[in-house]
Scaffold this motif. Structure first.
Motif, PDB file in Angstrom:
ATOM      1  N   ARG A  40      63.133  52.494   7.580  1.00  0.00           N
ATOM      2  CA  ARG A  40      63.128  51.423   6.597  1.00  0.00           C
ATOM      3  C   ARG A  40      61.880  51.500   5.730  1.00  0.00           C
ATOM      4  O   ARG A  40      60.812  51.931   6.186  1.00  0.00           O
ATOM      5  N   GLY A  41      62.041  51.072   4.482  1.00  0.00           N
ATOM      6  CA  GLY A  41      60.914  51.072   3.566  1.00  0.00           C
ATOM      7  C   GLY A  41      61.092  50.036   2.484  1.00  0.00           C
ATOM      8  O   GLY A  41      62.140  49.403   2.365  1.00  0.00           O
ATOM      9  N   ILE A  42      60.060  49.860   1.672  1.00  0.00           N
ATOM     10  CA  ILE A  42      60.114  48.921   0.552  1.00  0.00           C
ATOM     11  C   ILE A  42      60.828  49.589  -0.612  1.00  0.00           C
ATOM     12  O   ILE A  42      60.441  50.676  -1.045  1.00  0.00           O
ATOM     13  N   ALA A  43      61.863  48.948  -1.116  1.00  0.00           N
ATOM     14  CA  ALA A  43      62.672  49.520  -2.200  1.00  0.00           C
ATOM     15  C   ALA A  43      62.150  49.049  -3.549  1.00  0.00           C
ATOM     16  O   ALA A  43      62.804  48.299  -4.265  1.00  0.00           O
ATOM     17  N   ASP A  44      60.976  49.478  -3.881  1.00  0.00           N
ATOM     18  CA  ASP A  44      60.384  49.197  -5.190  1.00  0.00           C
ATOM     19  C   ASP A  44      60.246  50.528  -5.907  1.00  0.00           C
ATOM     20  O   ASP A  44      59.472  51.388  -5.480  1.00  0.00           O
ATOM     21  N   ALA A  45      61.002  50.725  -6.972  1.00  0.00           N
ATOM     22  CA  ALA A  45      61.038  52.022  -7.649  1.00  0.00           C
ATOM     23  C   ALA A  45      59.675  52.422  -8.198  1.00  0.00           C
ATOM     24  O   ALA A  45      59.374  53.607  -8.303  1.00  0.00           O
ATOM     25  N   ARG A  46      58.851  51.437  -8.532  1.00  0.00           N
ATOM     26  CA  ARG A  46      57.523  51.755  -9.057  1.00  0.00           C
ATOM     27  C   ARG A  46      56.651  52.372  -7.977  1.00  0.00           C
ATOM     28  O   ARG A  46      55.930  53.342  -8.219  1.00  0.00           O
ATOM     29  N   LEU A  47      56.725  51.822  -6.754  1.00  0.00           N
ATOM     30  CA  LEU A  47      55.955  52.379  -5.637  1.00  0.00           C
ATOM     31  C   LEU A  47      56.497  53.749  -5.228  1.00  0.00           C
ATOM     32  O   LEU A  47      55.727  54.669  -4.926  1.00  0.00           O
ATOM     33  N   LEU A  48      57.832  53.878  -5.220  1.00  0.00           N
ATOM     34  CA  LEU A  48      58.435  55.151  -4.851  1.00  0.00           C
ATOM     35  C   LEU A  48      58.113  56.232  -5.877  1.00  0.00           C
ATOM     36  O   LEU A  48      57.886  57.387  -5.516  1.00  0.00           O
ATOM     37  N   LYS A  49      58.101  55.854  -7.143  1.00  0.00           N
ATOM     38  CA  LYS A  49      57.726  56.808  -8.191  1.00  0.00           C
ATOM     39  C   LYS A  49      56.317  57.332  -7.935  1.00  0.00           C
ATOM     40  O   LYS A  49      56.062  58.542  -7.974  1.00  0.00           O
ATOM     41  N   GLY A  50      55.380  56.428  -7.643  1.00  0.00           N
ATOM     42  CA  GLY A  50      53.998  56.830  -7.407  1.00  0.00           C
ATOM     43  C   GLY A  50      53.826  57.680  -6.160  1.00  0.00           C
ATOM     44  O   GLY A  50      52.963  58.565  -6.120  1.00  0.00           O
ATOM     45  N   ALA A  51      54.656  57.426  -5.145  1.00  0.00           N
ATOM     46  CA  ALA A  51      54.528  58.152  -3.885  1.00  0.00           C
ATOM     47  C   ALA A  51      55.229  59.503  -3.910  1.00  0.00           C
ATOM     48  O   ALA A  51      54.740  60.475  -3.327  1.00  0.00           O
ATOM     49  N   ILE A  52      56.384  59.576  -4.601  1.00  0.00           N
ATOM     50  CA  ILE A  52      57.221  60.785  -4.543  1.00  0.00           C
ATOM     51  C   ILE A  52      57.061  61.662  -5.776  1.00  0.00           C
ATOM     52  O   ILE A  52      57.145  62.887  -5.697  1.00  0.00           O
ATOM     53  N   TRP A  53      56.821  61.045  -6.931  1.00  0.00           N
ATOM     54  CA  TRP A  53      56.718  61.789  -8.187  1.00  0.00           C
ATOM     55  C   TRP A  53      55.371  61.516  -8.877  1.00  0.00           C
ATOM     56  O   TRP A  53      55.328  61.241 -10.080  1.00  0.00           O
ATOM     57  N   PRO A  54      54.250  61.607  -8.195  1.00  0.00           N
ATOM     58  CA  PRO A  54      52.972  61.200  -8.805  1.00  0.00           C
ATOM     59  C   PRO A  54      52.509  62.082  -9.957  1.00  0.00           C
ATOM     60  O   PRO A  54      51.788  61.617 -10.840  1.00  0.00           O
ATOM     61  N   LEU A  55      52.912  63.343  -9.963  1.00  0.00           N
ATOM     62  CA  LEU A  55      52.420  64.289 -10.972  1.00  0.00           C
ATOM     63  C   LEU A  55      53.464  64.645 -12.013  1.00  0.00           C
ATOM     64  O   LEU A  55      53.229  65.512 -12.851  1.00  0.00           O
ATOM     65  N   ASP A  56      54.612  63.975 -11.977  1.00  0.00           N
ATOM     66  CA  ASP A  56      55.700  64.291 -12.897  1.00  0.00           C
ATOM     67  C   ASP A  56      55.828  63.173 -13.940  1.00  0.00           C
ATOM     68  O   ASP A  56      56.468  62.153 -13.705  1.00  0.00           O
ATOM     69  N   ASP A  57      55.234  63.387 -15.105  1.00  0.00           N
ATOM     70  CA  ASP A  57      55.246  62.366 -16.152  1.00  0.00           C
ATOM     71  C   ASP A  57      56.628  62.150 -16.744  1.00  0.00           C
ATOM     72  O   ASP A  57      56.901  61.111 -17.333  1.00  0.00           O
TER      73      ASP A  57
END
Length: 280
Positions: A40-57
């Motif tokens: 289970r995790g927090i379903a916040d796309a902004r947090l997931l973007k930062g965690a999974i795609w941090p270097l992909d603008d």
């Protein structure tokens, strides 16, 4: 803090995952790393973007929100809400991770403690998407779309059954513009004003298929990725300019007016099928 997870070779051979865009599959793998020891995790796309795609603008939280919505629609995760927070739970987590480590205490509450929802909405989280679509307890009935049949997803248990390769996991038909249409789901996730969804479905189906007329003129067929790219650009402009909600265009009118042509160079962003990833 993300933990090391076990990713089986069958992950890359899953027929259900193969129906999703490549970027959605990587987001799914990243969500495994972000999940607690109970999946289970927090379903916040902004947090997931930062965690999974941090270097992909070129991957925004709107893209990630669409990925999460598609994973939920195809039964790979469950989305649920408790108070103003949205969470996800990976389906059949124990079968894929239990043997890899000794599970610790759960960091997040289970699905049974909240209310299941179908989508995060374009803002990426429940508290930021008050106008987004939310279901009642349980998954609820799916809305019907408009247009010809292309593909319809199976139940969540069938869609993720140990990554079986000997049985079809995806029914070969779905309705263009329905919640089983991955491209429409991606488009709707980007829409900043989520009103008139049924009208948007009809407009989407007509323009994707090139059928019907608008104001007496025949509708030209348009690549759905071009429409999605245009909506992502429009949504970003709305956010950047701080446009009041009453001045944000309805999705139906935006589609029928071919407003993607108004945005600066809304290039198609192919994400599905061989040779169509942004990695290529």
């Amino acid at each position: 803090m993300a933990r090391i997870r076990t990713l089986k070779p069958g992950f890359f051979k899953s027929r259900s995952l193969a129906k999703l865009p490549r970027d959605a599959r990587l987001t799914f793998a990243g969500m495994w790393c972000e999940a607690d020891d109970h999946g289970r995790g927090i379903a916040d796309a902004r947090l997931l973007k930062g965690a999974i795609w941090p270097l992909d603008d070129d991957v925004t939280f709107l893209h990630v929100s669409a990925h999460v919505d598609m994973l939920a629609a195809t039964g790979h995760i469950r989305l649920y809400q408790i108070d103003d927070e949205a969470y996800y739970e990976v389906v059949k987590w124990e079968q894929h991770q239990a043997a890899a480590y000794r599970r610790g205490e759960a960091k997040y509450p289970p699905v049974s403690a909240g209310q299941e929802i179908e989508t995060l909405g374009s803002r990426g989280s429940v508290q930021e998407s008050a106008t987004g679509t939310q279901s009642s307890a349980g998954t609820g009935n799916r809305e019907q779309g408009t247009g010809k049949h292309i593909s319809r997803s199976t139940s969540s248990t069938e869609a993720f059954e140990d990554f079986q390769l000997d049985e079809p996991l995806i029914d070969p038909t779905y309705v263009i513009g329905s919640d089983d249409d991955p491209k429409f789901c991606e488009f709707w996730a980007a829409v900043p004003k989520k009103d008139g969804k049924d009208d948007a479905r009809a407009a989407w189906a007509k323009h994707v298929q090139g059928k019907g007329t608008y104001k007496g003129q025949p509708i030209k067929q348009t690549d759905p990725d071009v429409i999605i790219a245009g909506m992502l650009a429009y949504a970003e402009r709305v956010r950047r300019d701080g446009t009041e909600r009453k001045h944000i265009k309805m999705a139906e009118g935006w589609i029928n007016g071919r407003r993607w042509e108004d945005e600066q160079h809304p290039e198609p962003r192919p994400m599905q099928g061989a040779g169509s990833s942004i990695w290529d």
